[in-house]
Design a protein around this motif. Structure first.
Motif, PDB file in Angstrom:
ATOM      1  N   ILE A   1      18.152  17.071  14.694  1.00  0.00           N
ATOM      2  CA  ILE A   1      18.495  16.468  13.981  1.00  0.00           C
ATOM      3  C   ILE A   1      17.013  16.107  13.253  1.00  0.00           C
ATOM      4  CG2 ILE A   1      19.980  15.294  15.280  1.00  0.00           C
ATOM      5  CD1 ILE A   1      17.906  13.124  16.356  1.00  0.00           C
ATOM      6  N   ALA A   2      17.104  15.325  11.705  1.00  0.00           N
ATOM      7  CA  ALA A   2      15.703  15.221  11.065  1.00  0.00           C
ATOM      8  C   ALA A   2      16.788  14.194   9.839  1.00  0.00           C
ATOM      9  CB  ALA A   2      15.639  15.987  10.215  1.00  0.00           C
ATOM     10  N   PRO A   3      16.019  13.726   8.872  1.00  0.00           N
ATOM     11  CA  PRO A   3      15.912  12.582   7.771  1.00  0.00           C
ATOM     12  C   PRO A   3      16.365  13.285   6.790  1.00  0.00           C
ATOM     13  CG  PRO A   3      13.644  12.495   8.098  1.00  0.00           C
ATOM     14  CD  PRO A   3      14.082  13.604   9.320  1.00  0.00           C
ATOM     15  N   ASP A   4      16.680  14.754   6.860  1.00  0.00           N
ATOM     16  CA  ASP A   4      17.392  15.196   5.734  1.00  0.00           C
ATOM     17  C   ASP A   4      18.735  15.996   6.000  1.00  0.00           C
ATOM     18  OD1 ASP A   4      15.399  13.710   3.454  1.00  0.00           O
ATOM     19  OD2 ASP A   4      14.015  14.916   4.214  1.00  0.00           O
ATOM     20  N   LYS A   5      19.014  17.000   5.082  1.00  0.00           N
ATOM     21  CA  LYS A   5      20.262  17.634   5.798  1.00  0.00           C
ATOM     22  C   LYS A   5      19.516  18.756   5.228  1.00  0.00           C
ATOM     23  CE  LYS A   5      24.771  19.974   4.330  1.00  0.00           C
ATOM     24  NZ  LYS A   5      26.550  19.589   3.490  1.00  0.00           N
TER      25      LYS A   5
END
Length: 234
Positions: A210-214
């Motif tokens: 998972i991450a803040p961005d796609k």
């Protein structure tokens, strides 16, 4: 490994497993006798035989008895245990220990989007990871050697995500580890975390990130693209 089996394998058995690995047991059968092993361990023949039996019962090695000794080989499970020990020592003697995992991008089942967006998880992501994740996970199909290496992540310091419940159901806990993604072209993304829910449809060969961005858009990734995921304390 069952709890009963785990309790039968201690530091003495791990010392034997390490010795066999040093003799080449990770790469093929090696021949050893109980008397020769006993001499190496400064123990009795019965003690040496008992340690081999325990390792075999725990599926950490396979062996075949012959007239003048036995052929033994360290199993994949045995290698995983040795790698976990290795990572523990790395944490003691080295700084910035990392576990490097390689694999290819694969499409998930879409469950990540739903669960990551749930408020009970979102609050913890913001507090403990420092960001609100993009609603979805990057799914990585790990190579066989990375599947074995994945167990070494247990020696790293995790970021726990607690389970919670609402009026309808109970949601299980998860464990996150800081991660950096690197593409085959050398492009990197550092503000990411692996996530491993307690209840998941994925096997050990599937890694979720998972991450803040796609991440697919940020790193221009498509299915079957190769990536390296460096997991470590941060």
């Amino acid at each position: 490994m069952s709890p009963a089996t785990e309790s039968a394998v201690g530091h003495d058995e791990l010392a034997v497993l390490k010795l066999l690995a040093l003799e080449g047991g990770l790469f093929g059968d090696v021949k050893i006798s109980c008397s020769a092993l006993a001499d190496r361990l400064d123990a009795s023949n019965q003690t040496a035989s008992r340690r081999l039996q325990r390792l075999e019962s725990a599926a950490l090695l396979e062996r075949e008895t012959v007239s003048d000794g036995q052929w033994v080989v360290v199993t994949d499970e045995g290698e995983r245990m040795l790698r976990a020990e290795y990572e523990d020592y790395r944490r003691i003697f080295e700084t910035g220990a990392e576990v490097e995992l390689e694999g290819t991008i694969t499409s998930g089942m879409g469950e990540g989007r739903h669960y990551i967006s749930l408020p009970g998880y979102q609050r913890q992501f913001e507090e403990r990871l420092g960001y609100d994740p993009f609603p979805g996970t990057l799914n990585v199909d790990l190579r066989e050697d990375s599947v074995r290496r994945r167990s070494a992540m247990s020696s790293l310091e995790p970021v726990p995500i607690d389970g919670w419940e609402d009026d309808d159901r109970t949601y299980g806990p998860a464990v996150c580890y800081p991660a950096t993604i690197e593409t085959a072209d050398g492009e990197t993304y550092e503000t990411a975390h692996t996530i491993a829910p307690e209840r998941t449809h994925h096997d050990d060969d599937q890694l979720e990130v998972i991450a803040p961005d796609k991440l697919r858009e940020e790193l221009d990734l498509e299915d079957d693209d190769h990536v390296t995921v460096s997991v470590g304390d941060r």
